[in-house]
Design a protein around this motif. Structure first.
Motif, PDB file in Angstrom:
ATOM      1  N   LYS A  78      11.915   3.370   6.351  1.00  0.00           N
ATOM      2  CA  LYS A  78      12.129   2.543   5.161  1.00  0.00           C
ATOM      3  C   LYS A  78      11.178   2.891   4.014  1.00  0.00           C
ATOM      4  O   LYS A  78      11.478   2.608   2.855  1.00  0.00           O
ATOM      5  CB  LYS A  78      11.947   1.055   5.490  1.00  0.00           C
ATOM      6  CG  LYS A  78      12.959   0.502   6.468  1.00  0.00           C
ATOM      7  CD  LYS A  78      12.593  -0.943   6.813  1.00  0.00           C
ATOM      8  CE  LYS A  78      13.529  -1.543   7.824  1.00  0.00           C
ATOM      9  NZ  LYS A  78      13.121  -2.920   8.192  1.00  0.00           N
ATOM     10  N   ILE A  79      10.036   3.495   4.347  1.00  0.00           N
ATOM     11  CA  ILE A  79       9.037   3.784   3.316  1.00  0.00           C
ATOM     12  C   ILE A  79       9.030   5.259   2.899  1.00  0.00           C
ATOM     13  O   ILE A  79       8.245   5.652   2.053  1.00  0.00           O
ATOM     14  CB  ILE A  79       7.628   3.352   3.769  1.00  0.00           C
ATOM     15  CG1 ILE A  79       7.181   4.102   5.027  1.00  0.00           C
ATOM     16  CG2 ILE A  79       7.576   1.851   3.971  1.00  0.00           C
ATOM     17  CD1 ILE A  79       5.754   3.848   5.455  1.00  0.00           C
ATOM     18  N   LEU A  80       9.887   6.050   3.516  1.00  0.00           N
ATOM     19  CA  LEU A  80       9.894   7.492   3.204  1.00  0.00           C
ATOM     20  C   LEU A  80      11.031   7.853   2.247  1.00  0.00           C
ATOM     21  O   LEU A  80      12.001   7.186   2.122  1.00  0.00           O
ATOM     22  CB  LEU A  80      10.015   8.300   4.493  1.00  0.00           C
ATOM     23  CG  LEU A  80       8.869   8.078   5.482  1.00  0.00           C
ATOM     24  CD1 LEU A  80       9.129   8.828   6.769  1.00  0.00           C
ATOM     25  CD2 LEU A  80       7.560   8.525   4.870  1.00  0.00           C
ATOM     26  N   ILE A 105      -0.381   2.043  10.943  1.00  0.00           N
ATOM     27  CA  ILE A 105       0.471   1.974  12.136  1.00  0.00           C
ATOM     28  C   ILE A 105      -0.148   2.794  13.266  1.00  0.00           C
ATOM     29  O   ILE A 105      -0.237   2.324  14.410  1.00  0.00           O
ATOM     30  CB  ILE A 105       1.906   2.429  11.817  1.00  0.00           C
ATOM     31  CG1 ILE A 105       2.594   1.362  10.948  1.00  0.00           C
ATOM     32  CG2 ILE A 105       2.702   2.701  13.089  1.00  0.00           C
ATOM     33  CD1 ILE A 105       3.912   1.798  10.339  1.00  0.00           C
ATOM     34  N   CYS A 106      -0.610   4.001  12.967  1.00  0.00           N
ATOM     35  CA  CYS A 106      -1.257   4.823  13.994  1.00  0.00           C
ATOM     36  C   CYS A 106      -2.449   4.090  14.594  1.00  0.00           C
ATOM     37  O   CYS A 106      -2.623   4.056  15.820  1.00  0.00           O
ATOM     38  CB  CYS A 106      -1.723   6.152  13.403  1.00  0.00           C
ATOM     39  SG  CYS A 106      -0.406   7.290  12.962  1.00  0.00           S
ATOM     40  N   THR A 152       0.853  -1.191   0.000  1.00  0.00           N
ATOM     41  CA  THR A 152       0.000   0.000   0.000  1.00  0.00           C
ATOM     42  C   THR A 152       0.892   1.246   0.000  1.00  0.00           C
ATOM     43  O   THR A 152       2.109   1.145   0.117  1.00  0.00           O
ATOM     44  CB  THR A 152      -0.926   0.025   1.241  1.00  0.00           C
ATOM     45  OG1 THR A 152      -0.119  -0.001   2.421  1.00  0.00           O
ATOM     46  CG2 THR A 152      -1.875  -1.158   1.258  1.00  0.00           C
ATOM     47  N   SER A 153       0.273   2.401  -0.100  1.00  0.00           N
ATOM     48  CA  SER A 153       1.030   3.656  -0.125  1.00  0.00           C
ATOM     49  C   SER A 153       1.664   3.934   1.232  1.00  0.00           C
ATOM     50  O   SER A 153       1.248   3.390   2.264  1.00  0.00           O
ATOM     51  CB  SER A 153       0.105   4.816  -0.489  1.00  0.00           C
ATOM     52  OG  SER A 153      -0.798   5.078   0.568  1.00  0.00           O
ATOM     53  N   ALA A 154       2.655   4.811   1.225  1.00  0.00           N
ATOM     54  CA  ALA A 154       3.312   5.204   2.480  1.00  0.00           C
ATOM     55  C   ALA A 154       2.292   5.808   3.444  1.00  0.00           C
ATOM     56  O   ALA A 154       2.310   5.508   4.648  1.00  0.00           O
ATOM     57  CB  ALA A 154       4.444   6.190   2.203  1.00  0.00           C
TER      58      ALA A 154
END
Length: 149
Positions: A147-149, A26-27, A17-19
């Protein structure tokens, strides 16, 4: 609890999925699964401005979508590059109140390639709930998010 959440966070980061969707998930999982996490959100450096902009979050809506560097706990972490644990928000002179129910806050900076690009911010309605285990876990979360940014 945190050891059980680590693989769940990693699974979200590794998902297709998207960042933004990953950070939102996660939130939501942190707010749902950690009893003393009543508001969970990410703030990020707002371009070249000396301010933070609210990204994904789970919890009550906040008016604090932009926070200048140096203001509040988040703004102080943007400048210090250090974790900031606040056991009693009422004892802090430089605190931006999001809700009258918030008793404690923890903010952990998020680094990408050694640069502080944002932070995870947790508000708790429980007095003094945060331990070193919370800090280590949130550092892990930020390492994964980086890692996703």
């Amino acid at each position: 609890m945190f050891s059980a959440l680590r693989p769940k966070v990693s699974c979200i980061v590794d998902s297709n999925t998207s960042a933004d969707a990953k950070m939102q998930a996660i939130c939501e999982i942190l707010k749902a699964e950690v009893p003393h996490y009543d508001w969970v959100g990410f703030y990020f450096k707002n371009g070249d401005k000396r301010e933070l902009k609210l990204g994904s979050y789970a919890g009550a809506p906040t008016d604090h979508t932009i926070i200048p560097y140096g203001k509040g706990i988040c703004g102080q972490v943007a400048e210090s590059n250090q974790n900031f644990v606040v056991p009693d928000v009422q004892a802090q002179d430089n605190y931006i109140a999001c809700s009258i129910t918030v008793k404690a806050e923890i903010v952990v900076p998020l680094f990408v390639n050694g640069e502080n690009i944002g932070q995870i911010d947790i508000d708790s309605n429980t007095p003094d709930p945060f331990t070193k285990a919370d800090e280590r876990f949130l550092e892990f979360v930020n390492f994964e998010v980086a890692k996703i940014l």
